[in-house]
Each structure stands twice: as structure tokens, then as C-alpha cells.
Design an enzyme around this catalytic site. Sequence first.
Site, PDB file in Angstrom:
ATOM      1  N   CYS A  49     103.690  84.117  57.900  1.00 12.93           N
ATOM      2  CA  CYS A  49     103.582  85.984  57.881  1.00 12.93           C
ATOM      3  C   CYS A  49     102.296  85.749  58.628  1.00 12.93           C
ATOM      4  CB  CYS A  49     102.826  86.287  56.286  1.00 12.93           C
ATOM      5  SG  CYS A  49     102.142  87.972  56.277  1.00 12.93           S
ATOM      6  N   GLY A  50     102.740  87.271  59.246  1.00  9.94           N
ATOM      7  CA  GLY A  50     101.489  87.916  60.607  1.00  9.94           C
ATOM      8  C   GLY A  50     100.318  88.043  59.908  1.00  9.94           C
TER       9      GLY A  50
END
Length: 168
Positions: A49-50
Site C-alpha cells: 500500500c502507499g
Amino acid sequence: LFTLFSEISMSKNIATIYDFDFTDIDGNNVSLRKFEGNPILLVNTASRCGFTPQYEGLQNLFIKYKETDLTIIATTSNSFNQEYDSAEEIKKICLVNYSIGFITSSPINVKGIDSHPIYAWINETYNEKPKWNFYKYLFDRNGELVNSWSSMTKPDSKKIVSKIDKLI
């Protein structure tokens, strides 16, 4: 289907976060009952995930509060399609890239009809549910939700640290 409804209705009778358990990243059962009386920071996480670099902020909190009774728990989840399927792959990210020392779960669901009972309880009791990875939930010494923060709030932000400081 009956079992699912039984678990959901059972979760309505649960009064605090300490009434739950989960499987950790190594396959061991973790009963939150053993942390009863401790403040708990619960975060749903994902390795692809970012917001994954927030593991570093969680580890910073773990180090900062290591001598206190704050318990930090990361619940890994693929509910938003950004987590590995295997615990071994997740451990590589957590341990190799971030050297985490706090409690980490095996993958669980954090949303929907098949969400883990702890997240179903948070939703039913507090009308809170993670809208993305790295939602943070802070519980007081009585096991009650004090505050929650979205993915945008870093774990070691002043907002979160000031709330933790009030609890410990």
C-alpha cells in the site's frame, strides 16, 4: 450462515476490546485478555500500500513507549487488495524492511460480512470501520475506543502521541 449470524450477534454482547483474540503472524493465538488494563493502538495494515511506510512510524511508537504498557497491534489485511496472501511474505516486509517489534496478526478481513469479530464489534459499537489500510484505533485502559484516525494521519503524529500520552 447460522455460524456467521451467531458470531455477529455474539460480538454485540462483547463489552471491550479485551474480549477478542486473533492469530499472530507466526500462527499463535493471541488473547487480548492478557493486555487487559493496557491502552491499545490497533491498526489495520497492508504490505503493498502507499501507506506501508507508516510501519516505520508504528515502530517509532513501539520504541518510544516500549517501557510503558501501551500495546501496539497491526492487523494485516487484504480487504483492500494490497496485502500478500502468505504470512511468510508479510513477515519479510515487516521484519526486513521495518524491523517491527510490535504484535502483528496473520491476515484477517477488516470490512464486510466476513470481517474479523474485532472489526465487526468496532463497527457495531462505535460506528467506525476502516475505509482503507492504516486506519488507527486507540483504546483506553477500560478497553473503550478513545479516538480513531484515517490513513492520512501518521502513527507517530502529534495528534496520536498526545492522546497516547494522556492514557499512559
